[in-house]
Scaffold this motif. Structure first.
Motif, PDB file in Angstrom:
ATOM      1  N   ALA A 262       0.867   6.951  -6.736  1.00  0.00           N
ATOM      2  CA  ALA A 262      -0.237   7.895  -6.927  1.00  0.00           C
ATOM      3  C   ALA A 262       0.201   9.326  -6.637  1.00  0.00           C
ATOM      4  CB  ALA A 262      -1.417   7.509  -6.035  1.00  0.00           C
ATOM      5  N   ALA A 263       1.157   9.475  -5.715  1.00  0.00           N
ATOM      6  CA  ALA A 263       1.667  10.804  -5.383  1.00  0.00           C
ATOM      7  C   ALA A 263       2.718  11.289  -6.378  1.00  0.00           C
ATOM      8  CB  ALA A 263       2.262  10.793  -3.973  1.00  0.00           C
ATOM      9  N   GLY A 264       3.116  10.419  -7.319  1.00  0.00           N
ATOM     10  CA  GLY A 264       4.074  10.819  -8.339  1.00  0.00           C
ATOM     11  C   GLY A 264       5.522  10.732  -7.914  1.00  0.00           C
ATOM     12  N   ARG A 265       5.814  10.030  -6.805  1.00  0.00           N
ATOM     13  CA  ARG A 265       7.184   9.942  -6.326  1.00  0.00           C
ATOM     14  C   ARG A 265       7.985   8.869  -7.044  1.00  0.00           C
ATOM     15  NH1 ARG A 265       5.263   9.928  -0.950  1.00  0.00           N
ATOM     16  NH2 ARG A 265       6.456   8.037  -0.553  1.00  0.00           N
ATOM     17  N   SER A 266       7.326   7.908  -7.638  1.00  0.00           N
ATOM     18  CA  SER A 266       7.978   6.873  -8.438  1.00  0.00           C
ATOM     19  C   SER A 266       6.929   6.277  -9.358  1.00  0.00           C
ATOM     20  CB  SER A 266       8.608   5.805  -7.533  1.00  0.00           C
ATOM     21  OG  SER A 266       9.469   4.968  -8.285  1.00  0.00           O
ATOM     22  N   GLU A 267       7.307   5.254 -10.106  1.00  0.00           N
ATOM     23  CA  GLU A 267       6.400   4.663 -11.085  1.00  0.00           C
ATOM     24  C   GLU A 267       6.023   3.240 -10.686  1.00  0.00           C
ATOM     25  OE1 GLU A 267       8.413   4.854 -14.780  1.00  0.00           O
ATOM     26  OE2 GLU A 267       8.449   7.053 -14.848  1.00  0.00           O
ATOM     27  N   ARG A 268       4.765   2.869 -10.989  1.00  0.00           N
ATOM     28  CA  ARG A 268       4.282   1.543 -10.631  1.00  0.00           C
ATOM     29  C   ARG A 268       5.180   0.439 -11.167  1.00  0.00           C
ATOM     30  NH1 ARG A 268      -1.739  -1.242 -11.510  1.00  0.00           N
ATOM     31  NH2 ARG A 268      -1.002  -3.407 -11.293  1.00  0.00           N
ATOM     32  N   ALA A 269       5.531   0.511 -12.446  1.00  0.00           N
ATOM     33  CA  ALA A 269       6.302  -0.562 -13.061  1.00  0.00           C
ATOM     34  C   ALA A 269       7.635  -0.755 -12.352  1.00  0.00           C
ATOM     35  CB  ALA A 269       6.519  -0.278 -14.542  1.00  0.00           C
ATOM     36  N   TRP A 270       8.308   0.349 -12.033  1.00  0.00           N
ATOM     37  CA  TRP A 270       9.607   0.258 -11.376  1.00  0.00           C
ATOM     38  C   TRP A 270       9.435  -0.254  -9.946  1.00  0.00           C
ATOM     39  CZ3 TRP A 270      14.043   4.162 -12.484  1.00  0.00           C
ATOM     40  CH2 TRP A 270      15.240   3.666 -11.942  1.00  0.00           C
ATOM     41  N   LEU A 271       8.436   0.238  -9.242  1.00  0.00           N
ATOM     42  CA  LEU A 271       8.231  -0.199  -7.867  1.00  0.00           C
ATOM     43  C   LEU A 271       7.902  -1.683  -7.792  1.00  0.00           C
ATOM     44  CD1 LEU A 271       6.210   2.846  -6.500  1.00  0.00           C
ATOM     45  CD2 LEU A 271       8.508   2.138  -5.787  1.00  0.00           C
ATOM     46  N   GLN A 272       7.065  -2.156  -8.706  1.00  0.00           N
ATOM     47  CA  GLN A 272       6.739  -3.581  -8.696  1.00  0.00           C
ATOM     48  C   GLN A 272       7.978  -4.423  -8.989  1.00  0.00           C
ATOM     49  OE1 GLN A 272       2.651  -3.160 -11.016  1.00  0.00           O
ATOM     50  NE2 GLN A 272       2.848  -5.194 -10.128  1.00  0.00           N
ATOM     51  N   LYS A 273       8.743  -4.030  -9.978  1.00  0.00           N
ATOM     52  CA  LYS A 273       9.938  -4.786 -10.336  1.00  0.00           C
ATOM     53  C   LYS A 273      10.963  -4.768  -9.204  1.00  0.00           C
ATOM     54  CE  LYS A 273      13.639  -5.028 -13.790  1.00  0.00           C
ATOM     55  NZ  LYS A 273      14.196  -4.412 -15.023  1.00  0.00           N
ATOM     56  N   ALA A 274      11.145  -3.604  -8.574  1.00  0.00           N
ATOM     57  CA  ALA A 274      12.198  -3.440  -7.583  1.00  0.00           C
ATOM     58  C   ALA A 274      11.809  -3.915  -6.191  1.00  0.00           C
ATOM     59  CB  ALA A 274      12.616  -1.969  -7.510  1.00  0.00           C
ATOM     60  N   ARG A 275      10.523  -4.167  -5.968  1.00  0.00           N
ATOM     61  CA  ARG A 275      10.096  -4.580  -4.632  1.00  0.00           C
ATOM     62  C   ARG A 275       9.329  -5.905  -4.632  1.00  0.00           C
ATOM     63  NH1 ARG A 275      13.646  -1.592  -4.014  1.00  0.00           N
ATOM     64  NH2 ARG A 275      13.655   0.396  -2.892  1.00  0.00           N
ATOM     65  N   GLY A 276       9.109  -6.474  -5.821  1.00  0.00           N
ATOM     66  CA  GLY A 276       8.615  -7.830  -5.910  1.00  0.00           C
ATOM     67  C   GLY A 276       7.118  -8.022  -5.800  1.00  0.00           C
TER      68      GLY A 276
ATOM     69  N   GLN B 107       0.825  -1.206   0.000  1.00  0.00           N
ATOM     70  CA  GLN B 107       0.000   0.000   0.000  1.00  0.00           C
ATOM     71  C   GLN B 107       0.864   1.263   0.000  1.00  0.00           C
ATOM     72  OE1 GLN B 107      -2.407  -1.005   3.523  1.00  0.00           O
ATOM     73  NE2 GLN B 107      -4.226  -0.767   2.243  1.00  0.00           N
ATOM     74  N   ALA B 108       1.969   1.220   0.713  1.00  0.00           N
ATOM     75  CA  ALA B 108       2.872   2.371   0.717  1.00  0.00           C
ATOM     76  C   ALA B 108       3.358   2.678  -0.690  1.00  0.00           C
ATOM     77  CB  ALA B 108       4.053   2.104   1.645  1.00  0.00           C
ATOM     78  N   HIS B 109       3.629   1.636  -1.476  1.00  0.00           N
ATOM     79  CA  HIS B 109       4.082   1.849  -2.846  1.00  0.00           C
ATOM     80  C   HIS B 109       2.961   2.375  -3.736  1.00  0.00           C
ATOM     81  CE1 HIS B 109       8.032   0.462  -2.169  1.00  0.00           C
ATOM     82  NE2 HIS B 109       7.716  -0.813  -1.975  1.00  0.00           N
ATOM     83  N   VAL B 110       1.764   1.864  -3.557  1.00  0.00           N
ATOM     84  CA  VAL B 110       0.636   2.350  -4.354  1.00  0.00           C
ATOM     85  C   VAL B 110       0.430   3.846  -4.082  1.00  0.00           C
ATOM     86  CG1 VAL B 110      -1.844   2.162  -4.763  1.00  0.00           C
ATOM     87  CG2 VAL B 110      -0.476   0.093  -4.464  1.00  0.00           C
ATOM     88  N   LEU B 111       0.519   4.240  -2.824  1.00  0.00           N
ATOM     89  CA  LEU B 111       0.380   5.652  -2.481  1.00  0.00           C
ATOM     90  C   LEU B 111       1.526   6.480  -3.063  1.00  0.00           C
ATOM     91  CD1 LEU B 111      -0.744   5.328   1.254  1.00  0.00           C
ATOM     92  CD2 LEU B 111      -2.145   6.139  -0.658  1.00  0.00           C
ATOM     93  N   ALA B 112       2.741   5.937  -3.030  1.00  0.00           N
ATOM     94  CA  ALA B 112       3.892   6.665  -3.581  1.00  0.00           C
ATOM     95  C   ALA B 112       3.732   6.872  -5.078  1.00  0.00           C
ATOM     96  CB  ALA B 112       5.184   5.907  -3.285  1.00  0.00           C
TER      97      ALA B 112
END
Length: 286
Positions: free
Chosen positions: A186-200, A179-184
Motif C-alpha cells: 500500500a505504501a508503494g515499496r513493493s508489489e502485491r504479486a511479488w510479495l505473495q510469490k516471494a513470501r508464500g 500485514q507488514a507486506h500489505v502495508l508495504a
C-alpha cells in the motif's frame, strides 16, 4: 551527531551488495553445488546457517515475514542436504564469485575496499546482541581474511541487526508478517504479486490481513489511510532509530566516508542487473 538517517542511508547503500547472495547466479550455483537445489533451499539455508540446525518455527520467528507453511516446505529438510557450515561456505563462495564479476578482481583488494572493510567491521563489532538473534548469530561467523568477504559479512551482520530491530517495531504495533507486506504494498515499496510469490502468502491470507488493517483504520481498499501512513512512517522511524547503535561507533565522519565508499558498489550491482526493480526487500533509493 550520528542520526537515524545515517542508519537508513547506509542500509540502502549496502543492501544491494548483501543481496548478491540472493540474486546473483554465482550464489545460486554455489548453493546448488553444496546440495541445496532450488532458489529457496539456498536462501533459507544460507540465511539461517548462522543460527545452526534450527527448525521451521525458529526460522519463521526470526525471518518474520514468511508464511509458516512456506518455511516448513524447506526447513528443516535443508539440513539433510547441507550442514550449516556447508551452507556458510557456499554463501561465501557465491559472494566471492559474484563480487569478482560485478565489481572486478581489482576491487576485491583495493585500498577503498580495505578502508570500507575496516569501517564496516568496526560498526559490526558494536552491534548490541540482546533481542537481536540474527545479528548475534552473524557476529559469530568466521570469515576468511579477503577484504571484500569481511566487508560483506560485516554489512550482513548490520543489516540483520536492522532487521531484528524492524521486528521489534512491528511487534510492538501488533503487525504480523503478512500485514507488514500489505502495508508495504500500500505504501508503494513493493508489489502485491511479488510479495505473495516471494513470501508464500496466498490470496486468502492477504485479504484477511487487509481486512484486519481496515478494521484498525489503517487501510481503505488498497490504499493507506492517513492513520495507516502514520503507522508506516512510525515503524520505519523506529527501525532507523533501533538500527543506529552500531553506526555511532563510526561517528559522523566514519559514516559519511563509508557511504562514499559504498555508493559505487551499489551502482555497480544495480548496473549489472543484480538488484531487480520492485524486489521484495523494499529498500528505497538512497
Amino acid at each position: 551527531m550520528t542520526a537515524a538517517a545515517d542508519a537508513r542511508r547506509l542500509w540502502t547503500l549496502a543492501e544491494p551488495f548483501h543481496a548478491l547472495t540472493y540474486f546473483a547466479e554465482e550464489a545460486r550455483a554455489a548453493f546448488e553445488a553444496a546440495g541445496l537445489r532450488g532458489f529457496w533451499a539456498g536462501y533459507f539455508a544460507g540465511r539461517a546457517a548462522p543460527l545452526g540446525v534450527v527448525g521451521a518455527e525458529v526460522v519463521t520467528a526470526t525471518f518474520v515475514n514468511f508464511a509458516p507453511a512456506f518455511v516448513a516446505r524447506r526447513v528443516p529438510g535443508i539440513w539433510t542436504a547441507a550442514s550449516p557450515d556447508a551452507a556458510l561456505g557456499a554463501r561465501l563462495a557465491g559472494i566471492d564469485a559474484a563480487a569478482r564479476r560485478v565489481l572486478g578482481e581489482e576491487w576485491t583488494t583495493s585500498a577503498a575496499t580495505v578502508e570500507a572493510m575496516h569501517l564496516a567491521a568496526t560498526a559490526a563489532a558494536a552491534v548490541d546482541l540482546p533481542g537481536r538473534p540474527l545479528a548475534a548469530a552473524n557476529t559469530a561467523v568466521e570469515v576468511p581474511g579477503e577484504p571484500h568477504l569481511v566487508l560483506w559479512q560485516a554489512l550482513t551482520t548490520l543489516r540483520e541487526h536492522r532487521g531484528d530491530g524492524h521486528t521489534v517495531a512491528l511487534v510492538q504495533r501488533g503487525i504480523d508478517g503478512v500485514q507488514a507486506h500489505v502495508l508495504a504494498a500500500a505504501a508503494g515499496r513493493s508489489e502485491r504479486a511479488w510479495l505473495q510469490k516471494a513470501r508464500g502468502w496466498d490470496d486468502t491470507a492477504w485479504d484477511d490481513a487487509a481486512a484486519r488493517l481496515a478494521d484498525r483504520g489503517w487501510l481503505a481498499g488498497e490504499s493507506l489511510t492517513a492513520a495507516g501512513a502514520d503507522v508506516v512512517a512510525g515503524t520505519e522511524a523506529d527501525t532507523d532509530r533501533l538500527a543506529l547503535g552500531p553506526w555511532r561507533a563510526l561517528g559522523d565522519r566514519g559514516c559519511e566516508r563509508l557511504a562514499e565508499l559504498l555508493l559505487p558498489v551499489r551502482w555497480a550491482v544495480v548496473e549489472a542487473g543484480e538488484w531487480p526493480a520492485g524486489n521484495p526487500i523494499g529498500a528505497p533509493e538512497p
